[in-house]
Write a protein that holds these residues in place. Sequence first.
Motif, PDB file in Angstrom:
ATOM      1  N   THR A 136       0.833  -1.213   0.000  1.00 55.30           N
ATOM      2  CA  THR A 136       0.000   0.000   0.000  1.00 55.30           C
ATOM      3  C   THR A 136       0.866   1.261   0.000  1.00 55.30           C
ATOM      4  O   THR A 136       0.490   2.270  -0.584  1.00 55.30           O
ATOM      5  CB  THR A 136      -0.963   0.041   1.208  1.00 55.30           C
ATOM      6  N   PHE A 137       2.045   1.168   0.616  1.00 50.28           N
ATOM      7  CA  PHE A 137       2.955   2.317   0.639  1.00 50.28           C
ATOM      8  C   PHE A 137       3.440   2.637  -0.781  1.00 50.28           C
ATOM      9  O   PHE A 137       3.435   3.795  -1.205  1.00 50.28           O
ATOM     10  CB  PHE A 137       4.143   2.025   1.560  1.00 50.28           C
ATOM     11  N   VAL A 138       3.821   1.598  -1.515  1.00 52.69           N
ATOM     12  CA  VAL A 138       4.286   1.789  -2.902  1.00 52.69           C
ATOM     13  C   VAL A 138       3.157   2.404  -3.735  1.00 52.69           C
ATOM     14  O   VAL A 138       3.359   3.381  -4.458  1.00 52.69           O
ATOM     15  CB  VAL A 138       4.767   0.441  -3.513  1.00 52.69           C
ATOM     16  N   LEU A 139       1.944   1.852  -3.583  1.00 52.52           N
ATOM     17  CA  LEU A 139       0.818   2.347  -4.374  1.00 52.52           C
ATOM     18  C   LEU A 139       0.443   3.783  -3.993  1.00 52.52           C
ATOM     19  O   LEU A 139       0.096   4.580  -4.871  1.00 52.52           O
ATOM     20  CB  LEU A 139      -0.403   1.429  -4.197  1.00 52.52           C
ATOM     21  N   SER A 140       0.549   4.117  -2.713  1.00 49.55           N
ATOM     22  CA  SER A 140       0.188   5.494  -2.344  1.00 49.55           C
ATOM     23  C   SER A 140       1.247   6.489  -2.808  1.00 49.55           C
ATOM     24  O   SER A 140       0.921   7.646  -3.094  1.00 49.55           O
ATOM     25  CB  SER A 140      -0.101   5.636  -0.843  1.00 49.55           C
ATOM     26  N   ASN A 141       2.506   6.037  -2.908  1.00 47.14           N
ATOM     27  CA  ASN A 141       3.542   6.917  -3.481  1.00 47.14           C
ATOM     28  C   ASN A 141       3.226   7.226  -4.939  1.00 47.14           C
ATOM     29  O   ASN A 141       3.311   8.376  -5.373  1.00 47.14           O
ATOM     30  CB  ASN A 141       4.920   6.244  -3.412  1.00 47.14           C
ATOM     31  N   VAL A 142       2.861   6.178  -5.687  1.00 47.95           N
ATOM     32  CA  VAL A 142       2.535   6.355  -7.110  1.00 47.95           C
ATOM     33  C   VAL A 142       1.322   7.277  -7.238  1.00 47.95           C
ATOM     34  O   VAL A 142       1.312   8.211  -8.052  1.00 47.95           O
ATOM     35  CB  VAL A 142       2.262   4.979  -7.775  1.00 47.95           C
ATOM     36  N   THR A 143       0.298   7.030  -6.408  1.00 45.68           N
ATOM     37  CA  THR A 143      -0.927   7.845  -6.458  1.00 45.68           C
ATOM     38  C   THR A 143      -0.615   9.316  -6.168  1.00 45.68           C
ATOM     39  O   THR A 143      -1.127  10.208  -6.837  1.00 45.68           O
ATOM     40  CB  THR A 143      -1.964   7.325  -5.432  1.00 45.68           C
ATOM     41  N   SER A 144       0.228   9.561  -5.161  1.00 43.56           N
ATOM     42  CA  SER A 144       0.549  10.947  -4.786  1.00 43.56           C
ATOM     43  C   SER A 144       1.225  11.686  -5.948  1.00 43.56           C
ATOM     44  O   SER A 144       0.864  12.823  -6.263  1.00 43.56           O
ATOM     45  CB  SER A 144       1.494  10.975  -3.582  1.00 43.56           C
ATOM     46  N   VAL A 145       2.199  11.016  -6.588  1.00 44.39           N
ATOM     47  CA  VAL A 145       2.921  11.652  -7.694  1.00 44.39           C
ATOM     48  C   VAL A 145       1.958  11.917  -8.857  1.00 44.39           C
ATOM     49  O   VAL A 145       1.936  13.015  -9.440  1.00 44.39           O
ATOM     50  CB  VAL A 145       4.109  10.766  -8.156  1.00 44.39           C
ATOM     51  N   LEU A 146       1.123  10.919  -9.170  1.00 48.98           N
ATOM     52  CA  LEU A 146       0.164  11.091 -10.274  1.00 48.98           C
ATOM     53  C   LEU A 146      -0.830  12.206  -9.962  1.00 48.98           C
ATOM     54  O   LEU A 146      -1.191  12.988 -10.842  1.00 48.98           O
ATOM     55  CB  LEU A 146      -0.589   9.786 -10.520  1.00 48.98           C
ATOM     56  N   MET A 147      -1.264  12.259  -8.714  1.00 48.78           N
ATOM     57  CA  MET A 147      -2.211  13.287  -8.280  1.00 48.78           C
ATOM     58  C   MET A 147      -1.608  14.677  -8.485  1.00 48.78           C
ATOM     59  O   MET A 147      -2.265  15.582  -9.018  1.00 48.78           O
ATOM     60  CB  MET A 147      -2.472  13.030  -6.793  1.00 48.78           C
ATOM     61  N   GLY A 148      -0.334  14.832  -8.088  1.00 52.22           N
ATOM     62  CA  GLY A 148       0.375  16.103  -8.267  1.00 52.22           C
ATOM     63  C   GLY A 148       0.452  16.478  -9.731  1.00 52.22           C
ATOM     64  O   GLY A 148       0.173  17.619 -10.113  1.00 52.22           O
ATOM     65  N   LEU A 149       0.793  15.497 -10.571  1.00 54.64           N
ATOM     66  CA  LEU A 149       0.921  15.742 -12.013  1.00 54.64           C
ATOM     67  C   LEU A 149      -0.413  16.140 -12.637  1.00 54.64           C
ATOM     68  O   LEU A 149      -0.489  17.120 -13.385  1.00 54.64           O
ATOM     69  CB  LEU A 149       1.424  14.473 -12.697  1.00 54.64           C
ATOM     70  N   VAL A 150      -1.463  15.382 -12.321  1.00 52.80           N
ATOM     71  CA  VAL A 150      -2.774  15.615 -12.945  1.00 52.80           C
ATOM     72  C   VAL A 150      -3.332  16.987 -12.561  1.00 52.80           C
ATOM     73  O   VAL A 150      -3.743  17.755 -13.437  1.00 52.80           O
ATOM     74  CB  VAL A 150      -3.766  14.488 -12.553  1.00 52.80           C
ATOM     75  N   VAL A 151      -3.306  17.292 -11.281  1.00 49.36           N
ATOM     76  CA  VAL A 151      -3.875  18.568 -10.829  1.00 49.36           C
ATOM     77  C   VAL A 151      -3.067  19.734 -11.386  1.00 49.36           C
ATOM     78  O   VAL A 151      -3.610  20.683 -11.951  1.00 49.36           O
ATOM     79  CB  VAL A 151      -3.949  18.631  -9.276  1.00 49.36           C
ATOM     80  N   SER A 152      -1.744  19.624 -11.280  1.00 44.24           N
ATOM     81  CA  SER A 152      -0.882  20.699 -11.760  1.00 44.24           C
ATOM     82  C   SER A 152      -1.032  20.885 -13.273  1.00 44.24           C
ATOM     83  O   SER A 152      -1.051  22.024 -13.764  1.00 44.24           O
ATOM     84  CB  SER A 152       0.555  20.344 -11.382  1.00 44.24           C
ATOM     85  N   MET A 153      -1.153  19.788 -13.998  1.00 40.19           N
ATOM     86  CA  MET A 153      -1.300  19.871 -15.453  1.00 40.19           C
ATOM     87  C   MET A 153      -2.611  20.563 -15.829  1.00 40.19           C
ATOM     88  O   MET A 153      -2.663  21.353 -16.772  1.00 40.19           O
ATOM     89  CB  MET A 153      -1.247  18.471 -16.056  1.00 40.19           C
ATOM     90  N   ASN A 154      -3.669  20.259 -15.086  1.00 43.49           N
ATOM     91  CA  ASN A 154      -4.955  20.890 -15.362  1.00 43.49           C
ATOM     92  C   ASN A 154      -4.934  22.379 -15.046  1.00 43.49           C
ATOM     93  O   ASN A 154      -5.542  23.175 -15.760  1.00 43.49           O
ATOM     94  CB  ASN A 154      -6.072  20.185 -14.591  1.00 43.49           C
ATOM     95  N   ILE A 155      -4.215  22.750 -14.004  1.00 47.22           N
ATOM     96  CA  ILE A 155      -4.074  24.181 -13.683  1.00 47.22           C
ATOM     97  C   ILE A 155      -3.302  24.873 -14.811  1.00 47.22           C
ATOM     98  O   ILE A 155      -3.649  25.949 -15.256  1.00 47.22           O
ATOM     99  CB  ILE A 155      -3.376  24.368 -12.313  1.00 47.22           C
ATOM    100  N   TYR A 156      -2.261  24.192 -15.276  1.00 48.02           N
ATOM    101  CA  TYR A 156      -1.437  24.725 -16.378  1.00 48.02           C
ATOM    102  C   TYR A 156      -2.294  24.961 -17.617  1.00 48.02           C
ATOM    103  O   TYR A 156      -2.201  26.003 -18.257  1.00 48.02           O
ATOM    104  CB  TYR A 156      -0.311  23.730 -16.687  1.00 48.02           C
ATOM    105  N   ILE A 157      -3.134  23.980 -17.924  1.00 49.07           N
ATOM    106  CA  ILE A 157      -4.003  24.091 -19.106  1.00 49.07           C
ATOM    107  C   ILE A 157      -4.939  25.293 -18.952  1.00 49.07           C
ATOM    108  O   ILE A 157      -5.081  26.110 -19.862  1.00 49.07           O
ATOM    109  CB  ILE A 157      -4.807  22.780 -19.310  1.00 49.07           C
ATOM    110  N   LEU A 158      -5.535  25.395 -17.775  1.00 45.53           N
ATOM    111  CA  LEU A 158      -6.492  26.484 -17.550  1.00 45.53           C
ATOM    112  C   LEU A 158      -5.834  27.851 -17.600  1.00 45.53           C
ATOM    113  O   LEU A 158      -6.420  28.818 -18.074  1.00 45.53           O
ATOM    114  CB  LEU A 158      -7.178  26.304 -16.192  1.00 45.53           C
TER     115      LEU A 158
END
Lengths: 174, 236
Positions: free
Chosen positions: A66-88
Amino acid sequence: MILVNSLTASIGSIKIATSMLLNNRVHAAIMIGIAVAFWIAFNVLDQLLFFSPFLDFYLPNDALPTFVLSNVTSVLMGLVVSMNIYILRNLKLKKISASMFSGTSLGMISSACASCTALSFLLVSTFGVAGAVASNLLSNFQIPLRLMSIGLLIWALYSSSRKLTASCMISNPD
Amino acid sequence: MKRSTVYSLGIITAGVVLVGVIVYIFAGGATRNPLGNNNGGLSANQSRISFETLTSDGSPAQGDPSAPITLVEFGDFQCEFCARFAKETEPRIYQNYIKTGKVNMIFKHLVHYGSDSDLAASASQCANDQDKFWDYYHILYTDQDSFMLSHDTSSALKNLASKIDGLDLQKFDSCVDGGAYKDIAKKDTKLADALGFRDTPTFLIVKSDGSSPQTLVGAYPFATFKGLLDKEIGDV
């Protein structure tokens, strides 16, 4: 062959979009900030990170997947949100498309879905036996739920990066 | 202000608030003093729950009863974080503090996970009758799925008990079937409620005179227990 080509194109599109994001200090900071915030939230809920009475972090064997998966989720979450802000902020979109919002909101929901497995601790104390039943269910399906949320985040990342890279394409006059 | 800027700020604020709330809930409430203030032992409104209530009502215990510090665990055999504590932290506490006579450890049932938890609690008390509670405690937590996912919990609990060396199985089975301890979980949970404990595992660290009680809520690592226990032992 077609599948391999489209997969390569998708990875290429994500790579370009990510490098565009990381070259901008503000958006890189937003990405890191959101990833760190989610990393802290996941690890506090998973009872791996403690702030009181002492700052402490440990990684027992049962928590490794679960630790490995939550690390991946956190990084993806940062990328997705930041990318959407960038687009906007940077693209002159006449109207905000439903697909972009669905990508972001799906990402959000999926990460909430990943964290709800860890929220079992709260569910039990708040909702008693009913919460315990829900908690047992969430605990049993913890890994598949987190994998599913990672899948949704990758899809959200792909759709956002496509939007970002498509806006840079030079249209063929022919 | 542009809509995109508002949107960006909204997302960042939401993230910060989310993390803040989580940290406040968990970190802020992690250590409490349920029995009174740190210097004077029991407070007036909680005096009915005395140190003796916690330690002398037949609850499973390990270590020297006259040890300077008593550690009380409130747990549920179906709780995954309790299992983590039992597998990762309890053996180290046993080795460093219980075996050396510094700490006496007591287990109390705080059940929220339904009838299977009640049954497991009752079975564990039957093992305690034969001084095998702590063996059974480790077996239940190590092999949680085998009784949690079983359609016949009672049989699964008996099967797990058969792994304990030196346990009189006939006596154990008749104790479980006879429901000798069917109300133990409710009684302990009532006590936990009175102390304001809702989550499992919850730990109470208290000096032998009942003073300076401290609470830890969650499967804390050994380092945290070590820090608190060393401080308390040093203060005795």
